[in-house]
Design an enzyme around this catalytic site. Sequence first.
Site, PDB file in Angstrom:
ATOM      1  N   TYR A  83      65.436  35.236  21.756  1.00  0.00           N
ATOM      2  CA  TYR A  83      67.021  35.230  21.365  1.00  0.00           C
ATOM      3  C   TYR A  83      66.516  32.930  20.998  1.00  0.00           C
ATOM      4  O   TYR A  83      67.404  32.330  20.863  1.00  0.00           O
ATOM      5  CB  TYR A  83      68.177  35.578  22.355  1.00  0.00           C
ATOM      6  CG  TYR A  83      69.258  34.353  22.008  1.00  0.00           C
ATOM      7  CD1 TYR A  83      70.789  34.994  21.489  1.00  0.00           C
ATOM      8  CD2 TYR A  83      69.770  33.474  22.417  1.00  0.00           C
ATOM      9  CE1 TYR A  83      71.800  34.986  21.252  1.00  0.00           C
ATOM     10  CE2 TYR A  83      70.988  32.539  22.348  1.00  0.00           C
ATOM     11  CZ  TYR A  83      71.796  33.905  21.556  1.00  0.00           C
ATOM     12  OH  TYR A  83      73.501  33.055  22.076  1.00  0.00           O
ATOM     13  N   PHE A 135      79.734  19.446  -4.349  1.00  0.00           N
ATOM     14  CA  PHE A 135      79.993  20.848  -4.909  1.00  0.00           C
ATOM     15  C   PHE A 135      80.635  21.837  -4.188  1.00  0.00           C
ATOM     16  O   PHE A 135      81.330  20.984  -2.893  1.00  0.00           O
ATOM     17  CB  PHE A 135      78.156  21.438  -4.164  1.00  0.00           C
ATOM     18  CG  PHE A 135      77.824  22.439  -4.413  1.00  0.00           C
ATOM     19  CD1 PHE A 135      77.605  22.712  -5.514  1.00  0.00           C
ATOM     20  CD2 PHE A 135      78.151  23.747  -3.409  1.00  0.00           C
ATOM     21  CE1 PHE A 135      77.402  24.346  -5.642  1.00  0.00           C
ATOM     22  CE2 PHE A 135      77.591  24.793  -3.680  1.00  0.00           C
ATOM     23  CZ  PHE A 135      77.671  25.482  -4.894  1.00  0.00           C
ATOM     24  N   THR A 136      80.934  22.866  -4.653  1.00  0.00           N
ATOM     25  CA  THR A 136      82.222  23.984  -4.263  1.00  0.00           C
ATOM     26  C   THR A 136      82.467  23.577  -3.109  1.00  0.00           C
ATOM     27  O   THR A 136      83.723  23.362  -2.708  1.00  0.00           O
ATOM     28  CB  THR A 136      82.131  25.201  -4.913  1.00  0.00           C
ATOM     29  OG1 THR A 136      81.119  25.216  -4.739  1.00  0.00           O
ATOM     30  CG2 THR A 136      82.713  25.007  -6.162  1.00  0.00           C
ATOM     31  N   ASP A 226      72.363  16.028   0.525  1.00  0.00           N
ATOM     32  CA  ASP A 226      71.748  17.517   0.445  1.00  0.00           C
ATOM     33  C   ASP A 226      70.854  18.103  -0.729  1.00  0.00           C
ATOM     34  O   ASP A 226      69.803  17.611  -2.097  1.00  0.00           O
ATOM     35  CB  ASP A 226      72.867  18.289  -0.337  1.00  0.00           C
ATOM     36  CG  ASP A 226      73.097  19.381  -0.805  1.00  0.00           C
ATOM     37  OD1 ASP A 226      72.007  20.787  -1.058  1.00  0.00           O
ATOM     38  OD2 ASP A 226      74.527  20.262  -1.040  1.00  0.00           O
ATOM     39  N   LYS A 269      67.366  28.729  -1.737  1.00  0.00           N
ATOM     40  CA  LYS A 269      67.219  27.885  -2.410  1.00  0.00           C
ATOM     41  C   LYS A 269      66.189  26.954  -1.735  1.00  0.00           C
ATOM     42  O   LYS A 269      64.997  27.562  -2.150  1.00  0.00           O
ATOM     43  CB  LYS A 269      68.597  26.875  -2.933  1.00  0.00           C
ATOM     44  CG  LYS A 269      69.213  27.203  -3.713  1.00  0.00           C
ATOM     45  CD  LYS A 269      70.850  26.153  -4.120  1.00  0.00           C
ATOM     46  CE  LYS A 269      71.538  27.045  -5.108  1.00  0.00           C
ATOM     47  NZ  LYS A 269      71.839  27.027  -6.234  1.00  0.00           N
ATOM     48  N   ARG A 392      81.686  28.081 -14.155  1.00  0.00           N
ATOM     49  CA  ARG A 392      81.771  26.870 -13.598  1.00  0.00           C
ATOM     50  C   ARG A 392      82.021  25.267 -14.241  1.00  0.00           C
ATOM     51  O   ARG A 392      82.239  24.833 -15.123  1.00  0.00           O
ATOM     52  CB  ARG A 392      79.731  25.672 -13.365  1.00  0.00           C
ATOM     53  CG  ARG A 392      78.762  26.879 -12.014  1.00  0.00           C
ATOM     54  CD  ARG A 392      79.347  27.040 -10.865  1.00  0.00           C
ATOM     55  NE  ARG A 392      80.060  27.080 -10.313  1.00  0.00           N
ATOM     56  CZ  ARG A 392      80.292  26.758  -9.009  1.00  0.00           C
ATOM     57  NH1 ARG A 392      78.690  27.604  -8.283  1.00  0.00           N
ATOM     58  NH2 ARG A 392      80.824  28.509  -8.029  1.00  0.00           N
ATOM     59  N   PHE A 458      87.549  31.386  -6.999  1.00  0.00           N
ATOM     60  CA  PHE A 458      86.441  31.683  -8.354  1.00  0.00           C
ATOM     61  C   PHE A 458      85.688  32.883  -7.888  1.00  0.00           C
ATOM     62  O   PHE A 458      84.952  33.709  -8.459  1.00  0.00           O
ATOM     63  CB  PHE A 458      85.275  30.944  -8.632  1.00  0.00           C
ATOM     64  CG  PHE A 458      84.685  30.325  -7.594  1.00  0.00           C
ATOM     65  CD1 PHE A 458      85.341  28.734  -7.197  1.00  0.00           C
ATOM     66  CD2 PHE A 458      83.503  30.504  -7.334  1.00  0.00           C
ATOM     67  CE1 PHE A 458      84.210  28.295  -5.674  1.00  0.00           C
ATOM     68  CE2 PHE A 458      82.292  30.435  -6.674  1.00  0.00           C
ATOM     69  CZ  PHE A 458      83.172  29.328  -5.600  1.00  0.00           C
TER      70      PHE A 458
HETATM   71  N1  F0G Z   1      74.349  22.617  -1.907  1.00  0.00           N
HETATM   72  C1  F0G Z   1      74.714  23.012  -3.168  1.00  0.00           C
HETATM   73  C2  F0G Z   1      73.568  21.426  -4.279  1.00  0.00           C
HETATM   74  C3  F0G Z   1      74.210  23.795  -3.355  1.00  0.00           C
HETATM   75  O1  F0G Z   1      73.751  24.124  -4.728  1.00  0.00           O
HETATM   76  C4  F0G Z   1      74.281  25.418  -2.779  1.00  0.00           C
HETATM   77  C5  F0G Z   1      74.962  26.576  -3.007  1.00  0.00           C
HETATM   78  C6  F0G Z   1      75.364  24.729  -0.810  1.00  0.00           C
HETATM   79  C7  F0G Z   1      75.047  23.719  -0.813  1.00  0.00           C
HETATM   80  C8  F0G Z   1      75.794  25.854  -0.580  1.00  0.00           C
HETATM   81  O2  F0G Z   1      74.557  26.924   0.291  1.00  0.00           O
HETATM   82  O3  F0G Z   1      74.846  29.075  -1.039  1.00  0.00           O
HETATM   83  O4  F0G Z   1      73.119  28.031   1.416  1.00  0.00           O
HETATM   84  O5  F0G Z   1      75.857  28.343   1.178  1.00  0.00           O
HETATM   85  N2  F0G Z   1      75.145  26.995  -4.476  1.00  0.00           N
HETATM   86  C9  F0G Z   1      74.357  28.031  -4.836  1.00  0.00           C
HETATM   87  C10 F0G Z   1      74.796  28.177  -6.256  1.00  0.00           C
HETATM   88  C11 F0G Z   1      76.238  29.721  -3.991  1.00  0.00           C
HETATM   89  O6  F0G Z   1      74.598  29.642  -6.737  1.00  0.00           O
HETATM   90  O7  F0G Z   1      74.072  27.255  -6.663  1.00  0.00           O
HETATM   91  P1  F0G Z   1      74.570  28.136   0.174  1.00  0.00           P
END
Ligand code: F0G
Length: 485
Positions: A83, A135-136, A226, A269, A392, A458
């Site tokens: 832990y 980003f979303t 990021d 990623k 997208r 989405f």
């Molecule tokens: N920032 C970027 C540029 C991303 O592409 C993503 C995730 C995140 C933050 C969030 O990271 O998914 O680990 O919580 N992109 C994925 C995609 C979901 O399919 O493009 P996460």
Amino acid sequence: MGNGRGVQFFSGENIPLEMHKARMVQRLRLPTAEERLENIRGAGNNTFLLRNRDVYLDMLTDSGVNAMSEAQYAAMLMADDSYAGSETFYRLEAALREVFDKEYFLPAHQGRAAENILACAFVKPGGVTVMNYHFTTTKALITRYGGSVVEVAADDAIDPRAERPFKGDFDLDKLAAAVDRAGPEKVNFVRVEAGTNLIGGQPLSLGNMREVSAFCRRKGILLVFDASLLADNLYFIKTREAGYADRSLPEIAREISSLMDVIYFSGRKLGCARGGGIVTSDSRAHAAMRGLVPLFEGFLTYGGMSVREMEAMAVGLRETLDLDVISQTPLFVAALGEELEKKGVPVVRPHGGLGCHVDAFRFVDHLPQDQYPAGSLAAAAYLAGGVRGMERGTLSEQRRPDGSETFAQMELLRLAIPKRVFTLSQIKFVADRLGWLYENRRLIGGLAFEEEPEVLRFFFGRLRPVNDWQERLIAKFRAEMPNGL
Ligand code: F0G
């Protein structure tokens, strides 16, 4: 190890030559046309809601689905499960220090969890966050904490036909104007997104990052990076930016890092595992965020991650600095893009990272935007070949407080290329089916919501076709495809 020069083209042909081989494989099945019709209906025309067993080629995302190396799997066996104070944490911290040379590491279970910590620590109600592009999850979290997002990429960043090599760059005049308008004290932070996702995986130049950094330092504004899509961005700096061809990837990564106050990443990623985190050398920023890790994620030495994933991530982060490893995605994106362009299919130019982005505005230019052109195209691509891409466009936006649509600036079908997963024949199959769909594009109709969640709709919203276009598309497909699949 390959030759360290990156995936090569051979015989002057534009065919990427892989510096890896597959030693473990997953069986796939291509459902029949009728099954695909049934499956997409069952999924409410939302590719997120398809079951993976019903998908032939899963190009939804590269998140958490990149192929891992044998070294990553080997490292997983060495995980130290505890832990607090696990050796695994210190190994991951050391790998991050090697890549970014920052003092502190705060673990989080994925990228958006890191964003949640950042937003909770630094977003003040009424404040603004200025960024090249949103980003979303980033935007949803910032707005949830009462902040707003201002985007300052150049106007042509959202033009799929504009041929600039670094369309993710900040427009520096827009940045200065946005900060002036808000007043520097109202700017919660400036966020630089590598490999800018929603405009089609388009990179930023190091020269631009240097200018953004100098500006933020002059104004005393926190600069957040990021790094989720850093691997592709590193590749493009090395191959497209003047003066970097002979610089090593570790040097480029450290130079970027030296310009940033706080760096966060999705380890789904970057690092090709599953997890995430934040690094910084700024002790005040670190202090503002540290207490939130045990609150939202888990203790400071695992942050909600499995130690096995942390071990894999440590190895994967180091592999990100190997050109043989990181060049595969951009070259496969270009290979798919070129095949599609040969068939007339409009794609985002120049070919970027992450995946190939089909321009739905032009592909289905007969569909009004309130019928979700990119969502319709995503459903049609599944019908045509069992290929799962991601919408997208407007579906990925949030409605305004008054309930009206936020029409997206781009309507894209993203065909993600997870790292080292697909073969070139599969890429050609995708191009073939999209080519067929393009010839029959007038058969593609729109979608309408049946069930619409309020936040991040989405992900799990359900839609229906506005008429019987899907039956007609499948009938045409049946009549023309000799093998019936
Ligand atoms: N920032 C970027 C540029 C991303 O592409 C993503 C995730 C995140 C933050 C969030 O990271 O998914 O680990 O919580 N992109 C994925 C995609 C979901 O399919 O493009 P996460």
